[in-house]
Scaffold this active site. Structure first.
Site, PDB file in Angstrom:
ATOM      1  N   ASN A  49      51.871  -1.224  36.851  1.00 18.44           N
ATOM      2  CA  ASN A  49      50.865  -1.730  35.925  1.00 18.44           C
ATOM      3  C   ASN A  49      51.223  -3.142  35.446  1.00 18.44           C
ATOM      4  O   ASN A  49      50.360  -4.021  35.382  1.00 18.44           O
ATOM      5  CB  ASN A  49      50.755  -0.777  34.730  1.00 18.44           C
ATOM      6  CG  ASN A  49      49.708  -1.221  33.744  1.00 18.44           C
ATOM      7  OD1 ASN A  49      48.545  -1.340  34.068  1.00 18.44           O
ATOM      8  ND2 ASN A  49      50.147  -1.528  32.525  1.00 18.44           N
ATOM      9  N   SER A  51      53.722  -7.489  25.774  1.00 20.52           N
ATOM     10  CA  SER A  51      53.671  -6.038  25.752  1.00 20.52           C
ATOM     11  C   SER A  51      53.900  -5.568  27.168  1.00 20.52           C
ATOM     12  O   SER A  51      53.579  -6.260  28.129  1.00 20.52           O
ATOM     13  CB  SER A  51      52.317  -5.561  25.252  1.00 20.52           C
ATOM     14  OG  SER A  51      52.188  -4.169  25.489  1.00 20.52           O
ATOM     15  N   CYS A  52      54.482  -4.365  27.308  1.00 21.48           N
ATOM     16  CA  CYS A  52      54.766  -3.848  28.646  1.00 21.48           C
ATOM     17  C   CYS A  52      53.621  -3.016  29.203  1.00 21.48           C
ATOM     18  O   CYS A  52      53.605  -2.701  30.397  1.00 21.48           O
ATOM     19  CB  CYS A  52      56.039  -3.024  28.647  1.00 21.48           C
ATOM     20  SG  CYS A  52      57.510  -4.050  28.579  1.00 21.48           S
ATOM     21  N   ILE A  53      52.698  -2.587  28.362  1.00 26.26           N
ATOM     22  CA  ILE A  53      51.641  -1.711  28.879  1.00 26.26           C
ATOM     23  C   ILE A  53      50.253  -2.297  28.660  1.00 26.26           C
ATOM     24  O   ILE A  53      49.932  -2.839  27.657  1.00 26.26           O
ATOM     25  CB  ILE A  53      51.740  -0.289  28.266  1.00 26.26           C
ATOM     26  CG1 ILE A  53      53.043   0.344  28.723  1.00 26.26           C
ATOM     27  CG2 ILE A  53      50.554   0.560  28.701  1.00 26.26           C
ATOM     28  CD1 ILE A  53      53.268   1.729  28.226  1.00 26.26           C
ATOM     29  N   ILE A  99      54.921   1.904  34.811  1.00 25.69           N
ATOM     30  CA  ILE A  99      54.989   0.672  34.017  1.00 25.69           C
ATOM     31  C   ILE A  99      55.246  -0.534  34.927  1.00 25.69           C
ATOM     32  O   ILE A  99      54.659  -1.603  34.749  1.00 25.69           O
ATOM     33  CB  ILE A  99      56.055   0.803  32.901  1.00 25.69           C
ATOM     34  CG1 ILE A  99      55.571   1.816  31.858  1.00 25.69           C
ATOM     35  CG2 ILE A  99      56.332  -0.552  32.243  1.00 25.69           C
ATOM     36  CD1 ILE A  99      56.606   2.218  30.826  1.00 25.69           C
TER      37      ILE A  99
END
Lengths: 158, 105
Positions: free
Chosen positions: A31, B103-105, A28
């Site tokens: 990314n 959002s984190c993803i 995470i």
């Protein structure tokens, strides 16, 4: 008066753990860095290598023993099948929040332009070659090469 | 908050450069917003992504992050980063005149 730079330029994220809860956070981080336009490298070492090893990648488990955050008594956590069951539960939860699986996530991160690297000492130790690793691994590199690539970056160890 | 003029219209951006009033955005502003992000030409592929960002914002109140953007738009992640090297969801949101996706993803 000096002003701080507005953003980080690069992060170099080390993945040393082979559990589900050890692998998602660095993925995470890497990314998320790319999503912000920050350069990122992922360096998989020791058990973290499982995340990029073909025959292990699909079998990453949640640690149910020695994991106080799970709030599960150690004696229960060690029961046969417990880790598999808790892993399935966690994967189900993650799916609801649209988390990609580990194989899909690693491939996606490679597609963002992040560098995926394996640690030479660890691949030697585990008897792994480039063919044992997934296709998106750019190279197997030494710790010295890791530092050379990390010049100017923030190093994050997980 | 800073006021900017794009294509003859004044708009208010937040401190990170995102529209505070997405309804004031027009397509004519997009090339100027893109240029500010270092994108000199908006191709049909860029537009496809920009339109998805706006449609999702209108439908859900927030633009999608990269993974969802790839799924919804059908543009692969690799291609999204080629189109918007400084972060597809973030930069496309700026050009599309919507707030930053959370959002984190």
């Amino acid at each position: 008066m000096s002003t701080a730079p507005a953003t980080l330029e690069k992060v170099s994220v080390i993945v040393s753990k082979g559990s589900l809860d050890g692998i998602y956070p660095p993925l995470i981080l890497a990314n998320g860095a790319r999503a912000e336009g920050i350069e990122a490298d992922l360096f998989f070492t020791f058990f973290g290598l499982d995340a990029i090893t073909r025959r292990r990648q699909e079998q990453i488990r949640l640690a149910t023993v020695g994991n106080p955050g799970l709030h599960l008594p150690t004696a229960l956590g060690g029961l046969p099948g417990m880790s598999a069951a808790m892993t399935r539960y966690m994967e189900w939860k993650m799916e609801q929040f649209d988390f990609p699986s580990i194989p899909e996530f690693v491939e996606m991160i490679a597609d963002t332009g992040a560098g995926i690297y394996a640690c030479k000492a660890s691949t030697d130790l585990f008897g792994l070659g480039k063919d044992d690793l997934i296709d998106c691994v750019a190279d197997i590199i030494t710790v010295g090469e890791f530092y050379a690539r990390a010049v100017g970056s923030q190093i994050i160890y997980t | 908050m800073p006021i900017h003029i794009y294509a003859g219209h004044s708009v208010v951006l937040d401190e990170d450069g995102y529209f505070t009033e997405p309804e004031r955005w027009t397509e004519e502003m997009a090339p100027y917003l893109a240029a500010a992000e270092g994108i000199t030409e908006l191709t049909a592929d860029h537009w496809q992504v920009i339109k998805v960002m706006r449609a999702e914002y209108h439908a859900k109140g927030s633009g999608p992050a990269v993974r969802a953007l790839a799924k919804i738009s059908g543009v692969p992640v690799k291609e999204l980063y080629r189109l918007f090297p400084k972060g597809p969801a973030k930069v496309a949101a700026k050009i599309a005149g919507i707030p930053k996706p959370h959002s984190c993803i």
